[in-house]
Design a protein around this motif. Structure first.
Motif, PDB file in Angstrom:
ATOM      1  N   LEU A  87       0.839  -1.199   0.000  1.00  0.00           N
ATOM      2  CA  LEU A  87       0.000   0.000   0.000  1.00  0.00           C
ATOM      3  C   LEU A  87       0.873   1.247   0.000  1.00  0.00           C
ATOM      4  O   LEU A  87       0.607   2.216  -0.718  1.00  0.00           O
ATOM      5  CB  LEU A  87      -0.932  -0.001   1.222  1.00  0.00           C
ATOM      6  CG  LEU A  87      -1.849   1.223   1.366  1.00  0.00           C
ATOM      7  CD1 LEU A  87      -2.814   1.306   0.191  1.00  0.00           C
ATOM      8  CD2 LEU A  87      -2.616   1.160   2.685  1.00  0.00           C
ATOM      9  N   GLY A 124       2.158   1.890  -3.421  1.00  0.00           N
ATOM     10  CA  GLY A 124       1.133   2.510  -4.260  1.00  0.00           C
ATOM     11  C   GLY A 124       0.991   3.993  -3.973  1.00  0.00           C
ATOM     12  O   GLY A 124       0.906   4.816  -4.899  1.00  0.00           O
ATOM     13  N   ILE A 146       3.983   5.878  -5.369  1.00  0.00           N
ATOM     14  CA  ILE A 146       3.897   6.052  -6.820  1.00  0.00           C
ATOM     15  C   ILE A 146       2.970   7.216  -7.164  1.00  0.00           C
ATOM     16  O   ILE A 146       3.272   8.041  -8.033  1.00  0.00           O
ATOM     17  CB  ILE A 146       3.413   4.749  -7.498  1.00  0.00           C
ATOM     18  CG1 ILE A 146       4.485   3.658  -7.383  1.00  0.00           C
ATOM     19  CG2 ILE A 146       3.083   4.989  -8.974  1.00  0.00           C
ATOM     20  CD1 ILE A 146       4.021   2.292  -7.843  1.00  0.00           C
ATOM     21  N   GLY A 196       0.519  -3.916 -13.345  1.00  0.00           N
ATOM     22  CA  GLY A 196       0.222  -2.909 -12.329  1.00  0.00           C
ATOM     23  C   GLY A 196      -0.683  -3.434 -11.244  1.00  0.00           C
ATOM     24  O   GLY A 196      -0.522  -3.107 -10.063  1.00  0.00           O
ATOM     25  N   THR A 237       0.785  -3.497  -6.811  1.00  0.00           N
ATOM     26  CA  THR A 237       0.220  -2.835  -5.625  1.00  0.00           C
ATOM     27  C   THR A 237      -1.208  -3.310  -5.395  1.00  0.00           C
ATOM     28  O   THR A 237      -1.839  -3.857  -6.301  1.00  0.00           O
ATOM     29  CB  THR A 237       0.221  -1.303  -5.804  1.00  0.00           C
ATOM     30  OG1 THR A 237      -0.527  -0.968  -6.993  1.00  0.00           O
ATOM     31  CG2 THR A 237       1.629  -0.757  -5.916  1.00  0.00           C
ATOM     32  N   GLY A 294      -3.870  -2.443  -7.864  1.00  0.00           N
ATOM     33  CA  GLY A 294      -3.228  -1.611  -8.883  1.00  0.00           C
ATOM     34  C   GLY A 294      -3.112  -0.144  -8.500  1.00  0.00           C
ATOM     35  O   GLY A 294      -2.828   0.708  -9.354  1.00  0.00           O
ATOM     36  N   LEU A 295      -3.330   0.179  -7.222  1.00  0.00           N
ATOM     37  CA  LEU A 295      -3.301   1.569  -6.759  1.00  0.00           C
ATOM     38  C   LEU A 295      -1.991   2.242  -7.150  1.00  0.00           C
ATOM     39  O   LEU A 295      -0.916   1.813  -6.759  1.00  0.00           O
ATOM     40  CB  LEU A 295      -3.474   1.607  -5.234  1.00  0.00           C
ATOM     41  CG  LEU A 295      -3.439   2.993  -4.584  1.00  0.00           C
ATOM     42  CD1 LEU A 295      -4.651   3.815  -5.018  1.00  0.00           C
ATOM     43  CD2 LEU A 295      -3.389   2.867  -3.055  1.00  0.00           C
ATOM     44  N   GLY A 296      -2.076   3.307  -7.925  1.00  0.00           N
ATOM     45  CA  GLY A 296      -0.885   4.048  -8.329  1.00  0.00           C
ATOM     46  C   GLY A 296      -0.129   3.403  -9.472  1.00  0.00           C
ATOM     47  O   GLY A 296       0.143   4.031 -10.491  1.00  0.00           O
ATOM     48  N   ALA A 297       0.192   2.122  -9.330  1.00  0.00           N
ATOM     49  CA  ALA A 297       1.000   1.424 -10.337  1.00  0.00           C
ATOM     50  C   ALA A 297       0.255   1.269 -11.658  1.00  0.00           C
ATOM     51  O   ALA A 297       0.843   1.412 -12.733  1.00  0.00           O
ATOM     52  CB  ALA A 297       1.422   0.055  -9.803  1.00  0.00           C
ATOM     53  N   TYR A 298      -1.049   0.982 -11.594  1.00  0.00           N
ATOM     54  CA  TYR A 298      -1.836   0.758 -12.810  1.00  0.00           C
ATOM     55  C   TYR A 298      -1.851   2.006 -13.706  1.00  0.00           C
ATOM     56  O   TYR A 298      -1.448   1.928 -14.874  1.00  0.00           O
ATOM     57  CB  TYR A 298      -3.254   0.335 -12.432  1.00  0.00           C
ATOM     58  CG  TYR A 298      -4.144  -0.005 -13.607  1.00  0.00           C
ATOM     59  CD1 TYR A 298      -4.257  -1.311 -14.058  1.00  0.00           C
ATOM     60  CD2 TYR A 298      -4.877   0.982 -14.254  1.00  0.00           C
ATOM     61  CE1 TYR A 298      -5.068  -1.628 -15.137  1.00  0.00           C
ATOM     62  CE2 TYR A 298      -5.693   0.682 -15.335  1.00  0.00           C
ATOM     63  CZ  TYR A 298      -5.794  -0.626 -15.765  1.00  0.00           C
ATOM     64  OH  TYR A 298      -6.590  -0.925 -16.840  1.00  0.00           O
ATOM     65  N   TRP A 323      -8.582   2.712 -14.193  1.00  0.00           N
ATOM     66  CA  TRP A 323      -8.434   2.116 -12.860  1.00  0.00           C
ATOM     67  C   TRP A 323      -9.695   2.308 -12.030  1.00  0.00           C
ATOM     68  O   TRP A 323     -10.163   1.376 -11.362  1.00  0.00           O
ATOM     69  CB  TRP A 323      -7.230   2.727 -12.136  1.00  0.00           C
ATOM     70  CG  TRP A 323      -7.041   2.186 -10.758  1.00  0.00           C
ATOM     71  CD1 TRP A 323      -6.482   0.992 -10.415  1.00  0.00           C
ATOM     72  CD2 TRP A 323      -7.451   2.801  -9.522  1.00  0.00           C
ATOM     73  NE1 TRP A 323      -6.505   0.827  -9.033  1.00  0.00           N
ATOM     74  CE2 TRP A 323      -7.095   1.914  -8.475  1.00  0.00           C
ATOM     75  CE3 TRP A 323      -8.065   4.001  -9.209  1.00  0.00           C
ATOM     76  CZ2 TRP A 323      -7.346   2.212  -7.136  1.00  0.00           C
ATOM     77  CZ3 TRP A 323      -8.321   4.301  -7.869  1.00  0.00           C
ATOM     78  CH2 TRP A 323      -7.960   3.406  -6.852  1.00  0.00           C
TER      79      TRP A 323
END
Length: 336
Positions: A16, A19, A22, A261, A265, A268-272, A298
């Motif tokens: 977390l 994420g 990022i 992504g 995280t 996909g929080l942030g990474a996606y 997302w």
């Protein structure tokens, strides 16, 4: 049990935190004008175009449930389609909150309502996830070959970086080897213990994929799942003016990086959105439009998981309660 909970909590905090970091880096590197441009692009989203994504998202999970049902057959576990579908939807909801725990949750839920052993089902989840990884690798290779002219240099640099980390790669393989040997030791020491029975149950679940009689159906469901994922990205392109002219092959590449992504995280929080924005640059998409598409995509996928997951949480006890009443009524008729 407390130790496992602590490890899960630490893992969740780490991923977390990654994420959130990022997201912080993404917005920190954007000028006020970049942020304004991204928000303007997001506001131009044609929400009515995104409406079919909810239906496609449901059917991707439905086919996953049918595929899992095939894996359970060799174990003589025959859950009702409604229950296994709702369990899968609930598992995705749990994964948003506690990564990797959704797999355990859906096994636990199905075991509760279908009165079947959970340990054997965990093994089928391991087999299913391993198969998904193989599919992702194959789709990635296909996309890189078909889009070599666009992302060839980027892919070459990425694989070069991975190849340079041979020590880490062999270290991971060695650790996996030790874990397998340790599990074999535990089973041979006392296969009737709780741990021994759990490991044997996992073994039976993994072996189920090799005992499948309906291999053709298994592959058809797998293809349907990936086609539905792909279709969601394509519709996402059509929903935004900045991406509505991108090709089907571009959607395939975005699907791959989006999938990575989602692994990196929680949810996909942030990474996606970050990975998708990065890859869309190679398709001459403006940075603001790329980031906007990443966030809209997302949010749409997360919304689908929340809607379907909460719905399944509500429907599961209702469906099984009415089902039990039906069986009790039928039993009374049979005994009269």
């Amino acid at each position: 049990m407390k130790k496992r909970t602590l490890i899960t909590a630490v893992q969740y905090v780490i991923f977390l935190g990654l994420g959130i970091f990022i997201i912080y880096r993404m917005f920190d590197q954007m000028s006020p004008q970049d942020k304004a441009d991204m928000m303007h692009s997001i506001k131009q989203t044609r929400l009515w175009v995104l409406a079919p994504v909810l239906v496609l998202g449901f059917f991707s999970h439905f086919f996953r449930a049918l595929r899992w049902k095939l894996l359970l057959k060799p174990l003589h576990i025959h859950p009702r389609t409604t229950n296994i579908t709702l369990a899968v939807l609930l598992g995705y909801l749990v994964n948003l909150l506690l990564p990797r725990m959704g797999e355990v949750a859906k096994c636990t839920v199905l075991a509760r309502y279908e009165h079947v052993p959970a340990d054997k089902m965990v093994g089928t989840i391991v087999a299913e996830r391993a198969f998904d990884v193989v599919c992702l690798i194959l789709v990635t290779i296909l996309a890189f070959v078909l889009q070599a002219s666009v992302i060839g240099e980027y892919a070459a640099n990425m694989f070069a970086q991975l190849a340079s980390k041979k020590t880490l790669f062999f270290g991971v393989l060695t650790a996996i080897g030790f874990i397998i040997l340790f599990l074999i030791f535990l089973v041979r020491r006392d296969k009737h213990s709780r741990i021994g029975q759990f490991i044997l149950g996992m073994r039976d679940g993994i072996a189920a994929i090799f005992k499948l009689k309906e291999r053709r159906e298994f592959l058809v469901y797998t293809v349907c799942i990936w086609l539905l994922y792909w279709s969601q990205v394509v519709i996402g392109f059509w929903a935004m003016p900045g991406t509505d002219e991108l090709s089907l092959l571009a959607a395939l590449v975005v699907l791959i990086f989006g999938s990575i992504g989602m692994i990196v995280t929680p949810g996909g929080l942030g990474a996606y959105p970050a990975l998708i924005a990065q890859i869309l640059v190679f398709y001459n998409i403006d940075d603001a439009d790329g980031k906007a598409f990443g966030w809209v995509s997302w949010l749409a996928q997360t919304g689908i998981v929340l809607i379907l997951g909460i719905g399944s949480l509500i429907l599961l006890p209702i469906y099984n309660r009415s089902n039990e009443h039906h069986h009790h009524a039928q039993d009374r008729v049979d005994t009269e």
